[in-house]
Design a protein around this motif. Structure first.
Motif, mmCIF file in Angstrom:
data_model
loop_
_atom_site.group_PDB
_atom_site.id
_atom_site.type_symbol
_atom_site.label_atom_id
_atom_site.label_comp_id
_atom_site.label_asym_id
_atom_site.label_seq_id
_atom_site.Cartn_x
_atom_site.Cartn_y
_atom_site.Cartn_z
ATOM 1 N N GLY A 1 3.570 -15.074 -33.236
ATOM 2 C CA GLY A 1 2.365 -14.748 -32.785
ATOM 3 C C GLY A 1 2.394 -14.381 -31.115
ATOM 4 N N VAL A 2 3.264 -15.256 -30.400
ATOM 5 C CA VAL A 2 3.346 -15.015 -29.070
ATOM 6 C C VAL A 2 4.211 -13.737 -28.798
ATOM 7 N N LEU A 3 5.296 -13.775 -29.636
ATOM 8 C CA LEU A 3 6.279 -12.400 -29.546
ATOM 9 C C LEU A 3 5.215 -11.205 -29.849
ATOM 10 N N ILE A 4 4.573 -11.109 -30.945
ATOM 11 C CA ILE A 4 3.659 -10.077 -31.169
ATOM 12 C C ILE A 4 2.757 -9.714 -30.049
ATOM 13 N N ARG A 5 1.991 -10.794 -29.592
ATOM 14 C CA ARG A 5 1.211 -10.250 -28.216
ATOM 15 C C ARG A 5 2.133 -9.889 -27.198
ATOM 16 N N LYS B 1 2.882 -6.169 -27.844
ATOM 17 C CA LYS B 1 1.701 -5.269 -27.543
ATOM 18 C C LYS B 1 1.510 -5.041 -26.020
ATOM 19 N N ARG B 2 1.444 -6.171 -25.327
ATOM 20 C CA ARG B 2 1.269 -6.149 -23.861
ATOM 21 C C ARG B 2 2.381 -5.188 -23.400
ATOM 22 N N VAL B 3 3.506 -5.033 -23.884
ATOM 23 C CA VAL B 3 4.726 -4.236 -23.154
ATOM 24 C C VAL B 3 4.320 -2.732 -23.502
ATOM 25 N N GLU B 4 3.835 -2.638 -24.791
ATOM 26 C CA GLU B 4 3.297 -1.159 -25.300
ATOM 27 C C GLU B 4 2.327 -0.710 -24.626
ATOM 28 N N GLU B 5 1.407 -1.600 -24.333
ATOM 29 C CA GLU B 5 0.125 -1.076 -23.622
ATOM 30 C C GLU B 5 0.364 -0.512 -22.241
ATOM 31 N N GLY C 1 4.415 -7.976 -14.707
ATOM 32 C CA GLY C 1 5.271 -7.989 -13.333
ATOM 33 C C GLY C 1 6.145 -6.990 -13.188
ATOM 34 N N LYS C 2 6.461 -6.034 -14.252
ATOM 35 C CA LYS C 2 7.557 -5.007 -14.443
ATOM 36 C C LYS C 2 6.675 -3.787 -14.403
ATOM 37 N N PRO C 3 7.335 -2.766 -13.871
ATOM 38 C CA PRO C 3 6.861 -1.196 -14.038
ATOM 39 C C PRO C 3 6.261 -0.921 -15.159
ATOM 40 N N VAL C 4 5.322 0.153 -15.332
ATOM 41 C CA VAL C 4 4.680 0.504 -16.646
ATOM 42 C C VAL C 4 5.615 1.077 -17.920
ATOM 43 N N ASP C 5 6.630 1.587 -17.310
ATOM 44 C CA ASP C 5 7.522 2.159 -18.407
ATOM 45 C C ASP C 5 8.839 1.109 -18.646
ATOM 46 N N MET C 6 8.502 -0.008 -18.620
ATOM 47 C CA MET C 6 9.771 -0.972 -18.385
ATOM 48 C C MET C 6 10.630 -0.913 -19.683
ATOM 49 N N LYS C 7 11.686 -1.353 -19.659
ATOM 50 C CA LYS C 7 12.778 -1.400 -20.701
ATOM 51 C C LYS C 7 13.007 -2.722 -20.839
ATOM 52 N N LEU C 8 12.764 -3.324 -22.035
ATOM 53 C CA LEU C 8 13.092 -4.915 -21.910
ATOM 54 C C LEU C 8 13.882 -5.265 -23.405
ATOM 55 N N ILE D 1 6.011 -23.546 -26.826
ATOM 56 C CA ILE D 1 5.555 -21.999 -27.356
ATOM 57 C C ILE D 1 4.311 -21.556 -26.160
ATOM 58 N N HIS D 2 3.602 -22.452 -25.402
ATOM 59 C CA HIS D 2 2.772 -21.783 -24.435
ATOM 60 C C HIS D 2 3.421 -21.541 -23.268
ATOM 61 N N ALA D 3 4.266 -22.371 -22.988
ATOM 62 C CA ALA D 3 5.291 -22.048 -21.660
ATOM 63 C C ALA D 3 5.796 -20.698 -21.886
ATOM 64 N N LEU D 4 6.483 -20.521 -23.089
ATOM 65 C CA LEU D 4 7.263 -19.266 -23.156
ATOM 66 C C LEU D 4 6.125 -18.132 -23.067
ATOM 67 N N GLY D 5 4.964 -18.258 -23.683
ATOM 68 C CA GLY D 5 4.167 -17.076 -23.559
ATOM 69 C C GLY D 5 3.697 -16.843 -22.320
ATOM 70 N N GLU D 6 3.520 -17.899 -21.538
ATOM 71 C CA GLU D 6 3.017 -17.659 -20.139
ATOM 72 C C GLU D 6 4.156 -16.926 -19.329
ATOM 73 N N GLU D 7 5.461 -17.077 -19.600
ATOM 74 C CA GLU D 7 6.351 -16.578 -18.857
ATOM 75 C C GLU D 7 6.657 -15.071 -19.268
ATOM 76 N N LEU D 8 6.450 -14.815 -20.498
ATOM 77 C CA LEU D 8 6.580 -13.555 -21.247
ATOM 78 C C LEU D 8 5.615 -12.695 -20.541
ATOM 79 N N LEU D 9 4.331 -13.134 -20.622
ATOM 80 C CA LEU D 9 3.182 -12.448 -20.201
ATOM 81 C C LEU D 9 3.353 -12.109 -18.607
ATOM 82 N N SER D 10 3.735 -13.126 -17.836
ATOM 83 C CA SER D 10 3.966 -12.878 -16.487
ATOM 84 C C SER D 10 5.140 -11.691 -16.239
#
Length: 118
Positions: free
Chosen positions: A67-71, A74-78, A44-51, A31-40
């Motif tokens: 919880g990782v997916l929710i965070r 939120k980061r993508v939406e921010e 690392g993508k443009p602000v208007d990313m489509k994922l 879970i931690h490793a997945l969260g780190e990769e998703l955060l990265s």
């Protein structure tokens, strides 16, 4: 020993596809490793990313993984981006329904449909 990548990234028609590589997302290390990769990925993508997050290989996940997916969402939406989920097995989708996360996230049966909806 190098740790196995948790997501595989590809691009289709200007949309970033992140395919989760693990079949079980249950233990804290995964879970931690997945969260780190998703955060990265999110920062690392443009602000208007489509994922699109592709769950085709995932058979089970824990509440901590939710919880990782929710965070991540939120980061993508921010950053002004938009996130969609695809290819969830029925048992996984039921978890999202039980937790009412099906009201927050967009789900598609097929990756192509998620990409096309952008």
């Amino acid at each position: 020993m190098q740790e196995k990548t948790k997501i595989r990234i590809m691009e289709e028609f200007g949309v970033t596809i992140a395919v989760i590589q693990d079949s079980e997302i249950l233990d804290d290390l995964t879970i931690h490793a997945l969260g780190e990769e998703l955060l990265s990925l999110a920062i690392g993508k443009p602000v208007d990313m489509k994922l699109v997050l592709d769950f085709r290989r995932v058979n089970s996940l824990s509440s901590s993984a939710l919880g990782v997916l929710i965070r991540f969402s939120k980061r993508v939406e921010e950053r002004g981006g938009h996130l969609k989920f695809c290819c969830l097995k029925k048992n996984l989708y039921e978890i999202f329904q039980l937790t009412h996360l099906d009201r927050i996230f967009e789900f598609y049966d097929r990756r192509e449909d998620a990409v096309d909806d952008f």
